[in-house]
Design a protein around this motif. Sequence first.
Motif, PDB file in Angstrom:
ATOM      1  N   VAL A   1       0.833  -1.203   0.000  1.00 59.28           N
ATOM      2  CA  VAL A   1       0.000   0.000   0.000  1.00 59.28           C
ATOM      3  C   VAL A   1       0.871   1.257   0.000  1.00 59.28           C
ATOM      4  CG1 VAL A   1      -1.718   1.310   1.301  1.00 59.28           C
ATOM      5  CG2 VAL A   1      -1.919  -1.175   1.122  1.00 59.28           C
ATOM      6  N   LYS A   2       1.903   1.267   0.810  1.00 53.68           N
ATOM      7  CA  LYS A   2       2.780   2.444   0.872  1.00 53.68           C
ATOM      8  C   LYS A   2       3.463   2.691  -0.469  1.00 53.68           C
ATOM      9  CE  LYS A   2       3.810   2.435   5.834  1.00 53.68           C
ATOM     10  NZ  LYS A   2       4.870   2.285   6.869  1.00 53.68           N
ATOM     11  N   GLU A   3       3.908   1.626  -1.119  1.00 59.35           N
ATOM     12  CA  GLU A   3       4.564   1.780  -2.415  1.00 59.35           C
ATOM     13  C   GLU A   3       3.585   2.324  -3.452  1.00 59.35           C
ATOM     14  OE1 GLU A   3       6.737  -0.887  -5.895  1.00 59.35           O
ATOM     15  OE2 GLU A   3       6.037  -1.841  -4.067  1.00 59.35           O
ATOM     16  N   ALA A   4       2.354   1.786  -3.453  1.00 58.13           N
ATOM     17  CA  ALA A   4       1.352   2.256  -4.406  1.00 58.13           C
ATOM     18  C   ALA A   4       1.024   3.728  -4.181  1.00 58.13           C
ATOM     19  CB  ALA A   4       0.086   1.407  -4.289  1.00 58.13           C
ATOM     20  N   MET A   5       0.957   4.149  -2.936  1.00 56.98           N
ATOM     21  CA  MET A   5       0.651   5.545  -2.648  1.00 56.98           C
ATOM     22  C   MET A   5       1.785   6.472  -3.073  1.00 56.98           C
ATOM     23  SD  MET A   5      -2.359   5.222  -1.689  1.00 56.98           S
ATOM     24  CE  MET A   5      -2.670   6.966  -1.365  1.00 56.98           C
ATOM     25  N   LYS A   6       3.022   5.993  -2.993  1.00 56.30           N
ATOM     26  CA  LYS A   6       4.140   6.788  -3.499  1.00 56.30           C
ATOM     27  C   LYS A   6       4.009   7.006  -5.007  1.00 56.30           C
ATOM     28  CE  LYS A   6       7.626   5.400  -0.066  1.00 56.30           C
ATOM     29  NZ  LYS A   6       8.895   4.638   0.144  1.00 56.30           N
ATOM     30  N   LEU A   7       3.644   5.953  -5.711  1.00 59.12           N
ATOM     31  CA  LEU A   7       3.449   6.067  -7.161  1.00 59.12           C
ATOM     32  C   LEU A   7       2.314   7.026  -7.477  1.00 59.12           C
ATOM     33  CD1 LEU A   7       3.741   2.340  -8.322  1.00 59.12           C
ATOM     34  CD2 LEU A   7       5.368   4.167  -8.763  1.00 59.12           C
ATOM     35  N   LEU A   8       1.245   6.922  -6.697  1.00 53.38           N
ATOM     36  CA  LEU A   8       0.054   7.727  -6.961  1.00 53.38           C
ATOM     37  C   LEU A   8       0.284   9.199  -6.652  1.00 53.38           C
ATOM     38  CD1 LEU A   8      -2.860   7.036  -7.894  1.00 53.38           C
ATOM     39  CD2 LEU A   8      -3.519   7.091  -5.497  1.00 53.38           C
ATOM     40  N   ARG A   9       1.096   9.484  -5.669  1.00 53.33           N
ATOM     41  CA  ARG A   9       1.287  10.856  -5.212  1.00 53.33           C
ATOM     42  C   ARG A   9       1.807  11.765  -6.330  1.00 53.33           C
ATOM     43  NH1 ARG A   9       1.624  12.888  -0.166  1.00 53.33           N
ATOM     44  NH2 ARG A   9       1.780  10.816   0.739  1.00 53.33           N
ATOM     45  N   SER A  10       2.690  11.212  -7.181  1.00 52.35           N
ATOM     46  CA  SER A  10       3.281  12.039  -8.233  1.00 52.35           C
ATOM     47  C   SER A  10       2.269  12.470  -9.282  1.00 52.35           C
ATOM     48  CB  SER A  10       4.418  11.272  -8.913  1.00 52.35           C
ATOM     49  OG  SER A  10       3.932  10.072  -9.499  1.00 52.35           O
TER      50      SER A  10
END
Length: 421
Positions: free
Chosen positions: A126-135
């Motif tokens: 989840v944390k990795e996906a949110m990093k991708l999404l944030r950009s």
Amino acid sequence: KNGKLIQVDTTISPLVASNGKLTGYVVLGRDVTEAVRMESQLRQSQKMEAIGTLAGGIAHDFNNILGAMMGYAELARFKNADAKIHPYLDQILTACERARDLVRQILSFSRQQETEKRPMAVTPIVKEAMKLLRSSLPATVEIRQSYQIRRDTVLADPTQIHQVLMNLCTNALYAMRNQVGVLEVRLEEKEIAAAGSDQERQIAPYLQLVVRDTGEGIDPAVKDRIFDPFFTTKKAGEGTGLGLSVVYGIVRDCGGEIHVESEPGRGTTFMVLLPLIAADGRRDELSPVALPRGRGRILFVDDEAPIATLGQEMLASLGYEVAVRFSSHDALAAFRAHPDRFDLVITDMTMPNMTGAGLARELLKIRPDLPVILTTGFSEMINAEEAKQLGIRAFLMKPVSLADLAQAVQRVMAERTTPAP
């Protein structure tokens, strides 16, 4: 009659009297709304089939390119003692792994292949996906995250859990596209009573993934249809109608549940429940591990020169003596000339003139005890079980990491030297 719009196939015939005068019309109407919808779904299914054919066609070549990038980055990290460079190489490797998982997910979805479920910690995904999404988030959307949990281990495919979250968040962002909003993602532990009589009901632990937005909400008239395949409220060209149906299928396949609460103008909340399994919880952060080294003479066969050269570099760095051949015919000729020279053969599956499986058959005719490792980026002609039946000791999916290659070679070589009971 109920005011609903339908599509009708209409035949209009004139009524003509004996004197030739037009006296009226007979109109026959047939409701074809469902037939048109099914035809549309069929066209969409054919598009997905075409995507699957395309994905299978390019997977081999793409995985070879990706394998070279991953392999040389791993070699650079392995051979370079400068710790300052390692974080940059780790980012390259992370991107390569993400691309590899994406190709496998496309193949899995388009070819209906079995997914690989294993105990996994959800929080890092989840944390990795949110990093991708944030950009990709607009400045008008605020992200709120909460991971206050003790356990988060479920039995699932990591790439599919990543896909669930990305699909839910993408829909949430679309719902807030024209306004200032908040995207909230949180993980919680829940205890839910299993089905059964009141005396027999047991409390089962679940992990709950909550994705909440403050967008436009879902119209109550269509709320019951949002998980239907190909159903979408987006404009033409903005969505396929597959996102939530894929999410639903993944969650149910994991033995979980998905619920939705929504009110027009006040946002939507999706709640995904996944059964927790007994485990120690979090997976550790990635850290360098000692790669198993060894000795022996290996014949490496691949028709792609960059992959063959990379394989030679990787194996040589682990202590092995490596001979490279760029075609199955050349490899077979080299082996026939010196059958006892090689301790192991590693061959690609998809090659012109003779496949890796065909090469393995010919080699094993000469030396039945010869260990063979087969690698492939994508092949409908063989799988791990079929490879095992041929006498192949290991079956590796490309791109193959340095660690996976080192462990497979060590395991196969150890089996070769272990005396039979």
